[in-house]
Design a protein around this motif. Sequence first.
Motif, short mmCIF file in Angstrom:
data_model
loop_
_atom_site.label_atom_id
_atom_site.label_comp_id
_atom_site.label_asym_id
_atom_site.label_seq_id
_atom_site.Cartn_x
_atom_site.Cartn_y
_atom_site.Cartn_z
N VAL A 1 8.00 -1.35 0.28
CA VAL A 1 9.13 -0.25 0.19
C VAL A 1 9.01 0.19 -0.93
O VAL A 1 9.29 -1.12 -1.66
N ILE A 2 8.35 0.86 -1.98
CA ILE A 2 8.39 1.63 -3.17
C ILE A 2 9.58 2.88 -3.01
O ILE A 2 9.38 3.85 -2.61
N ILE A 3 10.33 2.54 -4.21
CA ILE A 3 11.26 3.66 -4.66
C ILE A 3 11.26 4.17 -5.57
O ILE A 3 11.18 3.22 -6.75
N ALA B 1 9.73 -6.48 0.99
CA ALA B 1 9.38 -6.42 -0.88
C ALA B 1 10.65 -4.73 -0.79
O ALA B 1 9.85 -4.06 -0.50
N ILE B 2 11.11 -4.81 -1.19
CA ILE B 2 12.03 -3.10 -2.03
C ILE B 2 11.57 -3.29 -3.40
O ILE B 2 11.81 -4.54 -4.44
N ALA C 1 11.58 7.87 -1.23
CA ALA C 1 10.95 6.29 -1.04
C ALA C 1 9.67 6.16 -0.30
O ALA C 1 9.13 6.54 1.06
N PHE C 2 8.84 4.94 -0.56
CA PHE C 2 7.33 5.47 -0.07
C PHE C 2 7.03 3.57 1.36
O PHE C 2 7.93 2.38 0.52
N ARG D 1 -1.31 -2.39 4.06
CA ARG D 1 -0.63 -1.84 2.87
C ARG D 1 -0.90 -0.30 3.12
O ARG D 1 -1.46 0.45 2.03
N VAL D 2 -1.65 0.06 4.22
CA VAL D 2 -0.95 1.61 4.54
C VAL D 2 0.15 2.45 4.99
O VAL D 2 1.35 1.50 5.20
N LEU D 3 0.60 3.23 4.29
CA LEU D 3 1.81 3.92 4.35
C LEU D 3 2.08 4.55 5.59
O LEU D 3 1.35 5.23 6.50
#
Length: 371
Positions: free
Chosen positions: A57-59, A88-89, A151-152, A158-160
């Motif tokens: 999770v990439i914010i 993982a955030i 958020a992504f 690692r596919v969105l």
Amino acid sequence: MKFIFILVLLFMILSFANAEEEHPTLPIGAEAPVFSLKGTDGKTYSLTSFSKYKILVIIFTCNHCPTAQAYEERIIQLTKDYSAKGVAIVAVSPNDPKSIRLDELGYSDMSDTHAEMKLRAKQKKFNFPYLYDGDKQAMAKAYGPATTPHAFIFDKERVLRFQGRIDDVEKPTEKPTSFDTRNAIEELLQNKEVTVKTTKVFGCSVKWAEKGDWIEKAKKDWAAESVRLEMIDEAGIKDLLKNNSDKLRLINVWATWCGPCMIEFPEFVDINRMYRGRDFEFISICLDDTSKYVKALKFLQSKQASNKNYLFNTKNKYALIEAVDPKWPGALPYTLIVEPGGKIVYGKQYIIDPAHIKKLIVEHPLIGRYY
């Protein structure tokens, strides 16, 4: 204040549209673009740093945005809830700090430099990596966040699988009804397809390096503002301290013959530019002899001090000391924060700590970090 909020909202909407055109958001089904960024902990993080996790999770967030600040505790809680489940955030600040105007910092005590990110992470005890992308904005350009926060969520390959909001209510004191990021994480942990793959996002626009002309315009506007120095007597000082306004009042007592006063005064000008759009005002009181009026005014003009400035018009400085604050011994500079109604909530002799003053202002109930 409603008018100011509407202007801010309109600016956000226009910024979102421009962001979508210039830096398109990564589409669902795309692979996560690689990155290599320094964190607030001094470590360098890349996409492979999180390879052991099932979900990434990439914010995209930042220090200064009120909406981003409103979500800090929720990001901390997400990390607590899911780190042991293979999630993982990671937080990333996409903003170029050189593209942020002082009057965009009205809901914060910090801007978005890497040094300030370190301070924010320490103060809030972030339990997740907080990465800086402000120099080149390479990661932000590859992912295309429209706002902070945005958020992504990526699966094991690692596919969105989701991009959008954390939930549907930004204000921490209100209860959300749609927990979009949390729902997407839960579905991926159960090997399900994410039901809601995208949502609209709300927050502050990303501060792209291309905004240089916006900063130059601010400098020209500030330079064009009128600077005045008015006379004030003991009764006027007492009236200032009563603070019959509806604003939090920052008062600095200074003189041109006071070295520390000259050193710190530009900090007050910056603070005024940050918060004057809120329920706040800065007032300076000069203790120069009235024969030095021109000298004092020239100094104020050189610092572009377009706030309210006064020159004490009698020689009885002891009367001023008593009128300002009986607890003040009398040395300069002297700085106060006065609430509406006259309660002094801060009083300090000698040079201020600007970071501390900003924190006191933005965390005062009359101001606040959120809309």
